[in-house]
Design a protein around this motif. Structure first.
Motif, short mmCIF file in Angstrom:
data_model
loop_
_atom_site.label_atom_id
_atom_site.label_comp_id
_atom_site.label_asym_id
_atom_site.label_seq_id
_atom_site.Cartn_x
_atom_site.Cartn_y
_atom_site.Cartn_z
N THR A 104 76.34 -61.91 -37.73
CA THR A 104 76.01 -61.43 -36.39
C THR A 104 76.23 -62.56 -35.39
O THR A 104 75.85 -63.69 -35.64
CB THR A 104 74.55 -60.94 -36.35
OG1 THR A 104 74.39 -59.92 -37.33
CG2 THR A 104 74.17 -60.41 -35.00
N VAL A 105 76.83 -62.23 -34.26
CA VAL A 105 77.10 -63.21 -33.21
C VAL A 105 76.03 -63.06 -32.13
O VAL A 105 75.77 -61.96 -31.65
CB VAL A 105 78.51 -62.98 -32.61
CG1 VAL A 105 78.78 -63.95 -31.47
CG2 VAL A 105 79.57 -63.10 -33.69
N TYR A 106 75.44 -64.19 -31.74
CA TYR A 106 74.41 -64.16 -30.71
C TYR A 106 75.03 -63.69 -29.39
O TYR A 106 76.02 -64.24 -28.91
CB TYR A 106 73.80 -65.55 -30.52
CG TYR A 106 72.64 -65.54 -29.55
CD1 TYR A 106 71.36 -65.29 -30.00
CD2 TYR A 106 72.83 -65.74 -28.19
CE1 TYR A 106 70.28 -65.26 -29.11
CE2 TYR A 106 71.78 -65.70 -27.30
CZ TYR A 106 70.51 -65.46 -27.77
OH TYR A 106 69.46 -65.42 -26.89
N GLY A 107 74.44 -62.64 -28.82
CA GLY A 107 74.91 -62.09 -27.55
C GLY A 107 75.91 -60.96 -27.69
O GLY A 107 76.32 -60.35 -26.71
N ILE A 114 82.71 -60.02 -31.76
CA ILE A 114 83.39 -60.84 -30.75
C ILE A 114 82.52 -60.91 -29.50
O ILE A 114 82.04 -59.88 -29.02
CB ILE A 114 84.77 -60.24 -30.38
CG1 ILE A 114 85.66 -60.17 -31.62
CG2 ILE A 114 85.44 -61.04 -29.27
CD1 ILE A 114 86.89 -59.29 -31.45
N LEU A 115 82.33 -62.10 -28.99
CA LEU A 115 81.55 -62.28 -27.77
C LEU A 115 82.53 -62.29 -26.60
O LEU A 115 83.16 -63.30 -26.31
CB LEU A 115 80.75 -63.58 -27.84
CG LEU A 115 79.71 -63.79 -26.77
CD1 LEU A 115 78.61 -62.74 -26.87
CD2 LEU A 115 79.10 -65.17 -26.89
N SER A 123 74.38 -62.26 -21.72
CA SER A 123 73.49 -63.12 -22.51
C SER A 123 73.34 -64.44 -21.76
O SER A 123 74.32 -65.08 -21.42
CB SER A 123 74.05 -63.37 -23.91
OG SER A 123 75.21 -64.15 -23.86
N LEU A 124 72.12 -64.78 -21.48
CA LEU A 124 71.86 -65.98 -20.69
C LEU A 124 72.42 -67.21 -21.38
O LEU A 124 72.17 -67.44 -22.55
CB LEU A 124 70.36 -66.13 -20.46
CG LEU A 124 69.69 -65.01 -19.67
CD1 LEU A 124 68.20 -65.19 -19.65
CD2 LEU A 124 70.24 -64.95 -18.26
N TYR A 192 70.44 -58.51 -31.91
CA TYR A 192 71.88 -58.22 -32.02
C TYR A 192 72.27 -57.63 -33.37
O TYR A 192 73.44 -57.34 -33.60
CB TYR A 192 72.68 -59.48 -31.71
CG TYR A 192 72.33 -60.01 -30.35
CD1 TYR A 192 72.74 -59.34 -29.20
CD2 TYR A 192 71.54 -61.14 -30.21
CE1 TYR A 192 72.38 -59.81 -27.94
CE2 TYR A 192 71.18 -61.61 -28.95
CZ TYR A 192 71.59 -60.93 -27.82
OH TYR A 192 71.23 -61.38 -26.58
N TYR A 193 71.30 -57.47 -34.27
CA TYR A 193 71.59 -56.78 -35.53
C TYR A 193 71.82 -55.31 -35.22
O TYR A 193 71.08 -54.70 -34.46
CB TYR A 193 70.43 -56.92 -36.52
CG TYR A 193 70.31 -58.28 -37.14
CD1 TYR A 193 71.40 -58.90 -37.75
CD2 TYR A 193 69.09 -58.96 -37.14
CE1 TYR A 193 71.29 -60.16 -38.32
CE2 TYR A 193 68.98 -60.21 -37.72
CZ TYR A 193 70.07 -60.80 -38.30
OH TYR A 193 69.95 -62.04 -38.86
#
Length: 195
Positions: A104-107, A114-115, A123-124, A192-193
């Motif tokens: 999982t990618v944060y944000g 892919i972010l 996402s801050l 984000y899961y």
């Protein structure tokens, strides 16, 4: 006497083989694009289970410290054995998850791995930076702590208490840091899961 030295060398060699093999296998699983297929949706529960393992490990490690300060060696051994078992279960669960599911990618709001620019703006930046600043030392120290934990247990089990005391001065704070930051990382990434 020679068989004791041979046995000690065998255990030392095994500890070093495991200490190298575990991080290498985990790295391969994390960076291999192809995942094992057919595991089912149950694997998406494993990050939650891993956070539980880390939370309980944190409590058990602190209890282990408390008991050794009280000179209650039996209770200390019990707590540290539980922590070791939990760490082993965590490792199996972690490897299972990362060999069967994409990271999982944060944000990553839409969960495509892919972010993109729109997600970056939502996402801050501060929180993403904070997340990475905790994740990186967590990962590095999780790999570094493996031989320390294995040697600490080996010394305790073989009654080499002075060596055990020397190594746990480093092992305990690293292991505690890894277990606490594992929980922090989980809570930060869990929104984000997908499952």
């Amino acid at each position: 006497m020679e068989s004791v030295n041979t046995s000690q060398k065998s255990y030392t060699k095994l500890i070093w083989v495991l200490s190298i093999a575990i991080p290498v296998v985990v790295a391969i699983l994390l960076f291999t694009p192809e995942k094992i297929q057919g595991a089912g949706d149950w694997v998406y529960m494993l990050p939650h289970l891993n956070a539980t393992f880390n939370s309980i490990t944190t409590v058990v490690l602190l209890l282990g410290l408390y008991f050794i300060k009280q000179k209650n060696i039996k209770a200390h051994k019990s707590m540290m054995s539980i922590a070791f078992i939990l760490g082993s279960l965590f490792l199996v669960s972690y490897v299972t998850y990362h060999s069967t599911a994409d990271s999982t990618v944060y944000g990553d709001i839409n969960g495509n791995g892919i972010l993109d620019e729109a997600e970056k703006s939502k996402s801050l930046t501060f929180w993403r930076g904070f997340y990475i600043s905790i994740l990186l030392p967590h990962i590095v120290l999780a790999a570094v702590v493996v031989p320390f934990v294995l040697f600490a247990f080996y010394y305790a089990l073989t009654d080499k208490i002075e060596k055990h005391k020397k190594i746990v001065k480093w092992t305990f704070p690293i292991w505690l840091f890894v277990s606490i930051t594992g929980v922090v990382v989980y809570f930060m990434i869990s929104p984000y899961y997908l499952n």
